[in-house]
Design an enzyme around this catalytic site. Structure first.
Site, PDB file in Angstrom:
ATOM      1  N   ASP A   1      48.462 155.717  72.615  1.00 30.10           N
ATOM      2  CA  ASP A   1      47.982 155.657  73.997  1.00 30.10           C
ATOM      3  C   ASP A   1      48.477 154.402  74.698  1.00 30.10           C
ATOM      4  O   ASP A   1      49.035 153.498  74.062  1.00 30.10           O
ATOM      5  CB  ASP A   1      46.440 155.728  74.021  1.00 30.10           C
ATOM      6  CG  ASP A   1      45.772 154.811  73.004  1.00 30.10           C
ATOM      7  OD1 ASP A   1      46.457 153.922  72.467  1.00 30.10           O
ATOM      8  OD2 ASP A   1      44.576 154.979  72.747  1.00 30.10           O
TER       9      ASP A   1
ATOM     10  N   HIS B   1      35.533 157.983  70.111  1.00 28.19           N
ATOM     11  CA  HIS B   1      36.846 158.395  70.619  1.00 28.19           C
ATOM     12  C   HIS B   1      37.944 158.085  69.611  1.00 28.19           C
ATOM     13  O   HIS B   1      37.822 157.154  68.812  1.00 28.19           O
ATOM     14  CB  HIS B   1      37.148 157.807  72.009  1.00 28.19           C
ATOM     15  CG  HIS B   1      37.498 156.356  72.077  1.00 28.19           C
ATOM     16  ND1 HIS B   1      36.937 155.492  73.000  1.00 28.19           N
ATOM     17  CD2 HIS B   1      38.381 155.590  71.380  1.00 28.19           C
ATOM     18  CE1 HIS B   1      37.467 154.286  72.866  1.00 28.19           C
ATOM     19  NE2 HIS B   1      38.330 154.315  71.884  1.00 28.19           N
TER      20      HIS B   1
ATOM     21  N   GLU C   1      38.090 160.596  75.041  1.00 30.09           N
ATOM     22  CA  GLU C   1      36.688 160.237  75.196  1.00 30.09           C
ATOM     23  C   GLU C   1      35.792 161.449  74.913  1.00 30.09           C
ATOM     24  O   GLU C   1      36.273 162.595  74.904  1.00 30.09           O
ATOM     25  CB  GLU C   1      36.448 159.749  76.632  1.00 30.09           C
ATOM     26  CG  GLU C   1      37.249 158.506  77.016  1.00 30.09           C
ATOM     27  CD  GLU C   1      36.653 157.206  76.469  1.00 30.09           C
ATOM     28  OE1 GLU C   1      36.071 157.225  75.370  1.00 30.09           O
ATOM     29  OE2 GLU C   1      36.781 156.176  77.143  1.00 30.09           O
TER      30      GLU C   1
ATOM     31  N   ASN D   1      32.175 155.029  70.699  1.00 29.95           N
ATOM     32  CA  ASN D   1      31.587 156.305  71.140  1.00 29.95           C
ATOM     33  C   ASN D   1      32.240 157.505  70.451  1.00 29.95           C
ATOM     34  O   ASN D   1      32.080 158.636  70.889  1.00 29.95           O
ATOM     35  CB  ASN D   1      31.692 156.436  72.672  1.00 29.95           C
ATOM     36  CG  ASN D   1      33.137 156.423  73.157  1.00 29.95           C
ATOM     37  OD1 ASN D   1      34.064 156.365  72.356  1.00 29.95           O
ATOM     38  ND2 ASN D   1      33.332 156.485  74.463  1.00 29.95           N
TER      39      ASN D   1
HETATM   40  C1  GLP Z   1      40.913 151.499  71.816  1.00 29.93           C
HETATM   41  C2  GLP Z   1      42.067 152.383  71.389  1.00 29.93           C
HETATM   42  C3  GLP Z   1      41.727 153.202  70.168  1.00 29.93           C
HETATM   43  C4  GLP Z   1      41.106 152.324  69.107  1.00 29.93           C
HETATM   44  C5  GLP Z   1      39.830 151.731  69.634  1.00 29.93           C
HETATM   45  C6  GLP Z   1      39.093 150.874  68.626  1.00 29.93           C
HETATM   46  O1  GLP Z   1      40.036 152.134  72.670  1.00 29.93           O
HETATM   47  N1  GLP Z   1      42.502 153.240  72.416  1.00 29.93           N
HETATM   48  O2  GLP Z   1      42.904 153.811  69.691  1.00 29.93           O
HETATM   49  O3  GLP Z   1      40.851 153.075  67.961  1.00 29.93           O
HETATM   50  O4  GLP Z   1      40.174 150.933  70.757  1.00 29.93           O
HETATM   51  O5  GLP Z   1      39.474 149.550  68.731  1.00 29.93           O
HETATM   52  P1  GLP Z   1      39.013 148.378  67.777  1.00 29.93           P
HETATM   53  O6  GLP Z   1      39.836 148.505  66.542  1.00 29.93           O
HETATM   54  O7  GLP Z   1      39.352 147.123  68.554  1.00 29.93           O
HETATM   55  O8  GLP Z   1      37.566 148.542  67.533  1.00 29.93           O
END
Ligand code: GLP
Length: 223
Positions: free
Chosen positions: A63, A126, A131, A124
């Protein structure tokens, strides 16, 4: 689904690095899907240390925010800083979702699709930026971020107002076409959502729950 509990973040990073290393050594022309966030930082450090040959690897990021991709907090910048500029991957082989999104998906699928997809999970539920409420058959597209995600990700920005409100993300259907999927999570705040996603109802309200329907997923967690 089984959640493999690891003793600490080092073990999580090193175990997932073993899987990536095996993939690249057995199949030098591998197509990988890669995540951002804080969770994979240790994995990327570990992969750099291993000095693998990335010259034939093709990488696709999950993404990107809708923002200037040269901004220091874009996922393009994150990937360059934490991985791509530290290994011998060709910049032309590093892809991020782009518009038109169907052309991006075509690019991913040229020569038989994705070999290995590494995922994190949002608080959440995702995955990538799919989402809650995302369709299980969704494809790469532009999405609105939820308030929760904007709040969670504001720690990477100077202020919450700087967090982009939209992103472009691979869809759940897109991700599910990967041959093998690894989900990494760390921190006590992720344990509950991880259990719900892996062992609760398969529902679009919890996007990661779709992984229960994939036949080659491994889930690794450390607190
Ligand atoms: C972002 C990314 C996700 C990732 C998530 C968790 O929202 N788009 O791909 O899995 O963060 O991030 P973290 O590893 O900082 O908790």
């Amino acid at each position: 689904m089984k959640i493999k509990l690891l003793k600490d973040y080092e073990e999580l990073s090193s175990l997932v690095a073993n899987i990536v290393e095996t993939q690249i050594k057995e199949q030098p022309l591998s197509k990988l899907v890669l995540p951002t966030g804080s969770t994979p930082l240790g994995l990327y450090d570990e992969l750099v240390k291993r000095e693998l040959d990335w010259s034939l690897v093709i990488a696709f990021n999950l993404d990107e925010y809708i923002m200037n991709i040269d901004h220091p907090y874009s996922y393009h910048s994150y990937m360059r800083k934490n991985l791509f500029d530290r290994i011998n991957i060709y910049p032309d082989n590093c892809h991020f979702p782009f518009r038109p999104t169907l052309s991006f998906e075509d690019k991913m699928n040229v020569i038989k699709g994705i070999d290995l997809c590494i995922l994190g999970i949002g608080s959440n539920g995702h995955i990538a930026f799919n989402e809650p409420g995302s369709a299980f058959d969704s494809r790469t597209r532009v999405v609105d971020l939820t308030e929760q995600t904007i709040k969670d990700n504001s720690k990477y920005f100077d202020s919450i107002d700087d967090v982009p409100k939209q992103a472009i993300t691979m869809g759940l259907g897109t991700i599910m076409e990967s041959k093998k999927i690894i989900l990494m999570a760390n921190g006590k705040h992720k344990l509950n959502i991880l259990k719900v996603a892996m062992n609760g109802e398969v529902t679009e309200d919890v996007p990661a729950s779709i992984l229960q329907k994939h036949n080659d997923v491994e889930v690794f967690y450390c607190d």
